[in-house]
Design a protein around this motif. Structure first.
Motif, short mmCIF file in Angstrom:
data_model
loop_
_atom_site.label_atom_id
_atom_site.label_comp_id
_atom_site.label_asym_id
_atom_site.label_seq_id
_atom_site.Cartn_x
_atom_site.Cartn_y
_atom_site.Cartn_z
N LEU A 35 0.76 -0.88 -0.22
CA LEU A 35 -0.01 0.24 0.03
C LEU A 35 0.66 1.39 0.09
CD1 LEU A 35 -2.75 -0.90 2.30
CD2 LEU A 35 -2.99 -0.92 0.45
N PHE A 36 2.03 1.76 0.81
CA PHE A 36 2.90 2.47 0.97
C PHE A 36 3.18 2.42 -0.83
CE2 PHE A 36 7.29 3.60 0.78
CZ PHE A 36 7.19 4.94 1.62
N LEU A 37 3.90 1.72 -0.75
CA LEU A 37 4.76 1.76 -2.64
C LEU A 37 3.40 2.03 -3.63
CD1 LEU A 37 6.50 -1.27 -2.20
CD2 LEU A 37 7.81 0.76 -1.96
N GLN A 38 2.79 1.41 -3.23
CA GLN A 38 1.15 2.77 -4.53
C GLN A 38 0.98 3.54 -4.27
OE1 GLN A 38 -2.08 -0.63 -3.81
NE2 GLN A 38 -1.43 -1.89 -5.10
N GLU A 39 0.88 4.22 -2.82
CA GLU A 39 0.97 5.79 -2.65
C GLU A 39 1.39 6.53 -3.26
OE1 GLU A 39 -0.58 7.99 1.02
OE2 GLU A 39 -0.90 6.40 0.94
N ILE A 40 2.93 6.21 -3.35
CA ILE A 40 4.42 7.06 -3.04
C ILE A 40 4.56 7.06 -4.99
CG2 ILE A 40 6.30 5.38 -2.61
CD1 ILE A 40 5.66 8.97 -1.50
N SER A 41 4.09 5.98 -5.16
CA SER A 41 4.56 6.10 -6.90
C SER A 41 3.40 6.47 -7.38
CB SER A 41 4.86 4.58 -7.75
OG SER A 41 3.51 3.34 -7.39
#
Length: 85
Positions: A35-41
């Motif tokens: 979820l973090f990687l999706q948001e930050i990308s």
């Protein structure tokens, strides 16, 4: 403080809201890390008057928690705007 994962602060003279991702959960929970990687990308490339502005990313010096920095609306918090009501 808006909730346990959102912190209100000031950055470069502007009121901001920091969305916290606990370092331990990022390292031990694949779902949280995804979820973090999706948001930050995705979020840094979004620009629209109806969306809050992504302003940056930082890592806590004591806890190693990761914080996404967003603009803050004076009347509401990031949590208030993201929870249907």
């Amino acid at each position: 403080v808006a909730n346990e994962n959102c912190i209100i602060g000031k950055w470069l003279g502007v009121q901001v809201e920091l969305k916290r991702f606990a370092a331990e959960k990022l390292m031990t929970c694949a779902k949280v890390a995804d979820l973090f990687l999706q948001e930050i990308s995705i979020v840094p490339s979004l620009r629209h008057p109806n969306l809050i502005l992504y302003m940056g990313l930082t890592v806590g010096t004591v806890t190693s928690n990761v914080y996404i920095i967003y603009e803050r609306f004076a009347s509401t918090s990031l949590h208030d705007r993201s929870v249907p009501g």
